[in-house]
Design an enzyme around this catalytic site. Structure first.
Site, PDB file in Angstrom:
ATOM      1  N   LYS A  56       0.853  -1.193   0.000  1.00  0.00           N
ATOM      2  CA  LYS A  56       0.000   0.000   0.000  1.00  0.00           C
ATOM      3  C   LYS A  56       0.886   1.239   0.000  1.00  0.00           C
ATOM      4  O   LYS A  56       1.786   1.363   0.850  1.00  0.00           O
ATOM      5  CB  LYS A  56      -0.857  -0.039   1.257  1.00  0.00           C
ATOM      6  CG  LYS A  56      -2.210   0.578   1.142  1.00  0.00           C
ATOM      7  CD  LYS A  56      -2.995   0.218   2.400  1.00  0.00           C
ATOM      8  CE  LYS A  56      -4.252   0.998   2.526  1.00  0.00           C
ATOM      9  NZ  LYS A  56      -4.886   0.777   3.828  1.00  0.00           N
TER      10      LYS A  56
HETATM   11  C1  E4P Z   1      -8.273   1.755   3.897  1.00  0.00           C
HETATM   12  O1  E4P Z   1      -7.483   1.002   3.429  1.00  0.00           O
HETATM   13  C2  E4P Z   1      -8.088   2.452   5.175  1.00  0.00           C
HETATM   14  O2  E4P Z   1      -7.337   1.611   6.010  1.00  0.00           O
HETATM   15  C3  E4P Z   1      -9.373   2.717   5.906  1.00  0.00           C
HETATM   16  O3  E4P Z   1     -10.501   2.308   5.177  1.00  0.00           O
HETATM   17  C4  E4P Z   1      -9.473   4.062   6.515  1.00  0.00           C
HETATM   18  O4  E4P Z   1     -10.692   4.175   7.196  1.00  0.00           O
HETATM   19  P1  E4P Z   1     -10.995   5.315   8.256  1.00  0.00           P
HETATM   20  O5  E4P Z   1     -11.280   6.575   7.515  1.00  0.00           O
HETATM   21  O6  E4P Z   1     -12.212   4.834   8.991  1.00  0.00           O
HETATM   22  O7  E4P Z   1      -9.791   5.435   9.142  1.00  0.00           O
END
Ligand code: E4P
Length: 226
Positions: free
Chosen positions: A83
């Site tokens: 990522k």
């Molecule tokens: C996606 O890969 C992120 O880890 C995640 O969906 C972020 O979510 P949040 O906005 O609830 O922290």
């Protein structure tokens, strides 16, 4: 639509994997900090539990270190998706890793223009954050609609739309209606998907009516047929 769980909690991942409904996992540095575990060891354990893509995020923000971290993380297991953030350096890392055959999830996407760049950089997944857009008074789901529509115009774009920052079942249902490929959700939202008060009420009635019959299915011999 594929379901990923957005957590670094191994017990939750095991529990959801047991349902047979889980297609992958996403983590991020905040979730890893919450889990309080050695990151590389944790990702390896998650990859043993889930066959599908497991997103592991680089920590650096400069190209050279991100690339080294990405290559390192990719060695943990074949199902690791590295990522990277949607920055110029992150997109360059994405292109390099994609050329090497590594799955890349480009994260922190907040516009359709950014999503186009990620597709051109060869991302396996683009992660638009719906909940965080809703939080600032914008419509996160509109972004999903835009990206799905744009990607469908170009067969060369093979990037999957991974709906992230999901806060409720409506985000999931609407994204599915739009044709998004994946939704990553906190465990609580995955569990919420199956809830309905009429299901609970109906089941309670069936259970109590069945009790009135005094029967047991498994005590009854199967009739011989033919
Ligand atoms: C996606 O890969 C992120 O880890 C995640 O969906 C972020 O979510 P949040 O906005 O609830 O922290």
């Amino acid at each position: 639509m594929k379901f990923f769980v957005d957590t670094a909690d191994l017990a939750e991942i095991r529990d959801l994997a047991d349902t047979g409904l889980l297609d992958g996992v996403t983590t991020n540095p905040s979730l890893v900090a919450k889990a309080g575990r050695n990151f590389v060891e944790l990702i390896a354990e998650i990859c043993d539990v889930v066959e599908g893509p497991v997103s592991a995020e680089v920590a650096a923000t400069d190209f050279d270190t991100m690339l080294k971290e990405g290559r390192y993380l990719a060695q943990i297991a074949p199902n690791v998706a590295v990522k990277v953030p949607l920055t110029p350096a992150g997109l360059k890392v994405c292109r390099t890793l994609a050329n090497e055959g590594t799955m890349v999830n480009v994260t922190l996407c907040f516009s359709a223009a950014q999503a186009i760049l990620a597709a051109k950089a060869g991302a396996a997944f683009i992660s638009p954050f719906v909940g965080r857009l809703d939080d600032i008074g914008q419509n996160g789901l509109n972004l999903i609609q835009e990206i799905v529509e744009i990607y469908s115009n170009y067969s060369a774009f093979t990037t999957e739309v991974l709906v992230a920052s999901v806060r409720n079942p409506i985000h999931v249902v609407e994204s599915a209606r739009m044709g998004a490929h994946v939704a990553t959700m906190p465990p609580s939202v995955i569990r919420q998907l199956g809830n309905h008060v009429l299901t609970d009420k109906g089941l309670a009635t069936f259970v109590s009516d069945w009790a009135k019959t005094g029967q047991s299915i498994l005590d009854q011999p199967l009739p011989k047929r033919g």
